[in-house]
Design an enzyme around this catalytic site. Structure first.
Site, PDB file in Angstrom:
ATOM      1  N   GLY A   1       0.847  -1.196   0.000  1.00 36.37           N
ATOM      2  CA  GLY A   1       0.000   0.000   0.000  1.00 36.37           C
ATOM      3  C   GLY A   1       0.878   1.241   0.000  1.00 36.37           C
TER       4      GLY A   1
ATOM      5  NE  ARG B   1       3.745   9.296   2.197  1.00 30.49           N
ATOM      6  CZ  ARG B   1       3.748  10.561   2.596  1.00 30.49           C
ATOM      7  NH1 ARG B   1       2.813  11.396   2.196  1.00 30.49           N
ATOM      8  NH2 ARG B   1       4.685  10.996   3.415  1.00 30.49           N
ATOM      9  N   GLY B   2      -2.418   7.606   4.460  1.00 35.00           N
ATOM     10  CA  GLY B   2      -3.353   8.089   5.469  1.00 35.00           C
ATOM     11  C   GLY B   2      -2.775   8.026   6.875  1.00 35.00           C
TER      12      GLY B   2
ATOM     13  CG  ASP C   1      -3.507  -0.127  -3.833  1.00 32.77           C
ATOM     14  OD1 ASP C   1      -4.373  -0.588  -4.596  1.00 32.77           O
ATOM     15  OD2 ASP C   1      -3.729   0.829  -3.064  1.00 32.77           O
TER      16      ASP C   1
ATOM     17  CE1 TYR D   1      -4.970   6.487  -1.727  1.00 31.56           C
ATOM     18  CE2 TYR D   1      -3.394   4.906  -2.575  1.00 31.56           C
ATOM     19  CZ  TYR D   1      -4.614   5.180  -2.000  1.00 31.56           C
ATOM     20  OH  TYR D   1      -5.468   4.159  -1.688  1.00 31.56           O
TER      21      TYR D   1
ATOM     22  CE  LYS E   1      -6.871   1.940  -4.875  1.00 29.18           C
ATOM     23  NZ  LYS E   1      -5.659   2.472  -4.243  1.00 29.18           N
TER      24      LYS E   1
ATOM     25  CG  HIS F   1     -10.121   5.853  -4.907  1.00 29.70           C
ATOM     26  ND1 HIS F   1      -8.894   6.469  -4.877  1.00 29.70           N
ATOM     27  CD2 HIS F   1     -10.225   5.229  -3.713  1.00 29.70           C
ATOM     28  CE1 HIS F   1      -8.294   6.219  -3.726  1.00 29.70           C
ATOM     29  NE2 HIS F   1      -9.096   5.480  -2.997  1.00 29.70           N
TER      30      HIS F   1
ATOM     31  CG  ASN G   1     -13.898   2.575  -0.916  1.00 29.00           C
ATOM     32  OD1 ASN G   1     -13.800   2.038   0.172  1.00 29.00           O
ATOM     33  ND2 ASN G   1     -12.890   3.237  -1.479  1.00 29.00           N
TER      34      ASN G   1
ATOM     35  NE  ARG H   1      -5.636   2.142  11.059  1.00 33.59           N
ATOM     36  CZ  ARG H   1      -5.365   2.472   9.818  1.00 33.59           C
ATOM     37  NH1 ARG H   1      -5.279   3.728   9.458  1.00 33.59           N
ATOM     38  NH2 ARG H   1      -5.186   1.553   8.900  1.00 33.59           N
TER      39      ARG H   1
ATOM     40  CE  LYS I   1       2.624   4.259   5.057  1.00 32.37           C
ATOM     41  NZ  LYS I   1       3.103   4.702   6.378  1.00 32.37           N
TER      42      LYS I   1
ATOM     43  CE  LYS J   1      16.478  -2.933   3.001  1.00 34.52           C
ATOM     44  NZ  LYS J   1      17.857  -2.590   2.669  1.00 34.52           N
TER      45      LYS J   1
END
Ligand code: NDP
Length: 312
Positions: A23, A26-27, A54, A59, A88, A121, A160, A216, A260, A264
């Site tokens: 992923g 970068r949310g 992806d 983004y 997307k 998207h 979605n 998160r 995502k 590394k």
């Protein structure tokens, strides 16, 4: 350095798709994180054995994704045809005639002649200011079909969409969607949508695969977290990390997770999941965390035409 290789599945249009993707949305990135980290992450990922990346026009990192791929090709790590690239179409390009030009712009930023997979998207259409537009996604899909016929996208699909929307699209489309990309994780298991998609022969990519398991700003989001006893017990049993167990849960349900990472070691860890398997009762145990709570809930779009999620 090679950490793992994801098996491939055959899509309903005959193309092959690797069953784990990096992923690049970068949310979860912090303000101080530079977008340049994406170029490095894509390169490290290809080096570690990833063959599916992806991204999305929204983004803002297609250029960095393209650079990471170009770096890996230049170093002889991969050939273009060995990498599966997904991008997307954003909501403000839903008019049929806007789809191919939007994809051409993405290809320019990616520095590629074609993408392997192009997705709508969201089923929601807006103007450039983000205000709602009433464009039927069946119209948008005609533009997606044009993109495939032109060879600019090898496969086409959606993201979605809910089951009713996928069903309607499937019924009225000339070219059937090959893939649906939706959120799936332990607190949003999505069994009805996943089962429906699989019955249609549409492959399911799982975004935000870690849900609220990783750090998160989870607030009062439901469990599990990384220290959850059920996940820790499974991780210890298989000699894996909790995050590897969560990814394996998705793979064992026939899904294609999109973890995502720009780190590394963590991105290498995330693809190192193809040497173990959860038992069906262990998958069922993780299913019990389901609360139908979303990371991406589309807040602010509830009143837009074609809003795909439940309105709370
Ligand atoms: P993820 O579930 O992939 O979680 C990402 C977070 O997990 C980051 O903070 C990352 O930090 C951390 N992380 C990654 N690997 C590990 C690990 N092994 N151990 C501990 N922490 C880890 O969330 P996303 O919401 O980013 O979803 C993944 C991808 O799905 C997106 O990047 C995007 O490509 C796609 N997506 C698609 C959407 C759509 O509408 N179609 C919507 C949302 C996402 P770090 O980078 O520092 O490792």
């Amino acid at each position: 350095m090679s950490s793992g290789v994801a098996p491939v599945i055959t899509l309903n249009d005959g193309h092959l798709m690797p069953t784990l993707a990096l992923g690049t949305g970068r949310g979860t990135a912090k303000e101080q994180d530079s977008i340049e980290e994406v170029r490095q992450a894509v390169f490290w990922a290809l080096e570690a054995g990833y063959r599916h990346i992806d991204t999305a026009s929204i983004y803002g990192d297609e250029e960095q994704v393209g650079q990471g791929i170009a770096d890996a090709i230049a170093k002889g790590i991969v050939k273009r045809e060995e990498v599966f690239v997904t991008t997307k179409l954003w909501n403000d390009k839903h008019a049929c005639e806007d789809v191919v030009p939007a994809l051409m712009e993405s290809l320019g930023r990616l520095r590629l002649d074609y993408v392997d997979l192009y997705l709508i998207h969201f089923p929601i259409a807006t103007n450039a200011d983000g205000d709602p537009l009433n464009v039927d996604y069946l119209e948008t899909w005609k533009g997606m079909e044009d993109a495939k016929k032109l060879g600019l996208a090898r496969s086409i699909g959606v993201s979605n969409f809910n089951a009713d929307q996928l069903s309607r699209l499937y019924q009225y489309s000339e070219i059937k969607p090959a893939v649906i990309e939706v959120e799936v994780n332990p607190t949003l298991t999505q069994h009805p949508l996943v089962d429906f998609s699989h019955r249609l022969g549409v492959a399911v990519m799982a975004f935000s695969p870690f849900g609220f398991v990783v750090s998160r700003d989870s607030g009062d989001a439901p469990p599990p977290r990384a220290d959850d006893p059920v996940l820790v017990t499974l991780a210890n049993k298989y000699g894996k990390t909790v995050t590897q167990v969560v990814l394996r849960y998705l793979v064992d349900r026939g899904l294609v997770p999109i973890p995502k990472s720009v780190n590394k070691a963590r991105l290498a860890q995330n693809i190192n999941i193809f040497d173990f398997q959860l038992a069906p009762e262990e998958v069922a145990e993780i299913d019990k965390f389901n609360k139908n709570v979303r990371v991406i809930d589309g807040k602010g779009w509830e009143d837009y035409p074609n809003f795909p999620f439940e309105r709370n």
